[in-house]
Write an enzyme that holds these catalytic residues in place. Structure first.
Site, PDB file in Angstrom:
ATOM      1  N   PHE A 147       0.825  -1.207   0.000  1.00 47.52           N
ATOM      2  CA  PHE A 147       0.000   0.000   0.000  1.00 47.52           C
ATOM      3  C   PHE A 147       0.864   1.264   0.000  1.00 47.52           C
ATOM      4  O   PHE A 147       1.875   1.340   0.700  1.00 47.52           O
ATOM      5  CB  PHE A 147      -0.914   0.012   1.238  1.00 47.52           C
ATOM      6  CG  PHE A 147      -1.742   1.261   1.322  1.00 47.52           C
ATOM      7  CD1 PHE A 147      -2.862   1.398   0.534  1.00 47.52           C
ATOM      8  CD2 PHE A 147      -1.365   2.303   2.151  1.00 47.52           C
ATOM      9  CE1 PHE A 147      -3.615   2.567   0.577  1.00 47.52           C
ATOM     10  CE2 PHE A 147      -2.116   3.475   2.199  1.00 47.52           C
ATOM     11  CZ  PHE A 147      -3.234   3.601   1.414  1.00 47.52           C
ATOM     12  N   HIS A 148       0.483   2.242  -0.778  1.00 49.13           N
ATOM     13  CA  HIS A 148       1.184   3.533  -0.781  1.00 49.13           C
ATOM     14  C   HIS A 148       0.251   4.612  -1.312  1.00 49.13           C
ATOM     15  O   HIS A 148      -0.673   4.331  -2.064  1.00 49.13           O
ATOM     16  CB  HIS A 148       2.469   3.481  -1.603  1.00 49.13           C
ATOM     17  CG  HIS A 148       2.280   3.056  -3.030  1.00 49.13           C
ATOM     18  ND1 HIS A 148       1.996   1.752  -3.385  1.00 49.13           N
ATOM     19  CD2 HIS A 148       2.316   3.759  -4.184  1.00 49.13           C
ATOM     20  CE1 HIS A 148       1.879   1.673  -4.704  1.00 49.13           C
ATOM     21  NE2 HIS A 148       2.059   2.880  -5.219  1.00 49.13           N
TER      22      HIS A 148
END
Ligand SMILES: [Zn+2]
Length: 157
Positions: free
Chosen positions: A118-119
């Site tokens: 996730f980013h």
């Protein structure tokens, strides 16, 4: 919806992707400047996107490898969005953009380039950054050199 025309990204699309997860591998290395890591928090870090949609395109990611925002602990998530907010403040001060696109692409169908980790993306926007290239097709949008942008931003975090 207007799309940013960013022809240099073709290099990224065509490039052979390294095995493993770069959002795990890069912060594990001890060369933040070469990896364009601007800031290390306790649970998350801020990195420049090497294939930006616009100059100043930043990423915030947790150190922990997870594809799911809802899997982050409250401390990880709070710091994550604290750093997103810090990115906005620094970019406003430094580059005076007219606006921002902030977001995460979750899952391949949503356009995630690194789908397992996730980013968040922070993309500064300027009036006309999508349009003038279609009017003047000979002009290439050349992003400010990454290293130069890094040096400009590094001490502001
Ligand atoms: Zn990872």
């Amino acid at each position: 919806m207007k799309y940013i025309w960013a022809p240099w990204r073709i290099e990224y699309i065509r490039s052979k992707k390294p095995a493993g997860c770069i959002l795990c591998a890069l912060p594990a290395e001890d060369k933040d400047k070469g990896n364009y890591i601007l800031f290390r928090g306790k649970k998350n870090f801020i990195m420049m996107n090497s294939y930006p949609y616009n100059p100043g395109h930043l990423l915030v990611a947790p150190y922990r490898h997870t594809s799911d925002l809802e899997e982050l602990t409250a401390a990880e998530r709070n710091e994550h969005f604290e750093l997103v907010s810090r990115c906005i403040r620094v970019l406003k001060e430094t580059f005076k953009p007219g606006g921002f696109n902030i977001g995460a692409n979750i899952g391949k169908v949503a356009g995630a380039g690194i789908e397992d980790h996730f980013h968040s993306h922070i993309v500064p926007r300027w009036l006309g950054d999508t349009n003038f290239v279609t009017v003047l097709p000979d002009i290439r949008v050349v992003p400010q050199a990454l290293a130069e942008t890094y040096d400009t931003l590094k001490d502001k975090f």
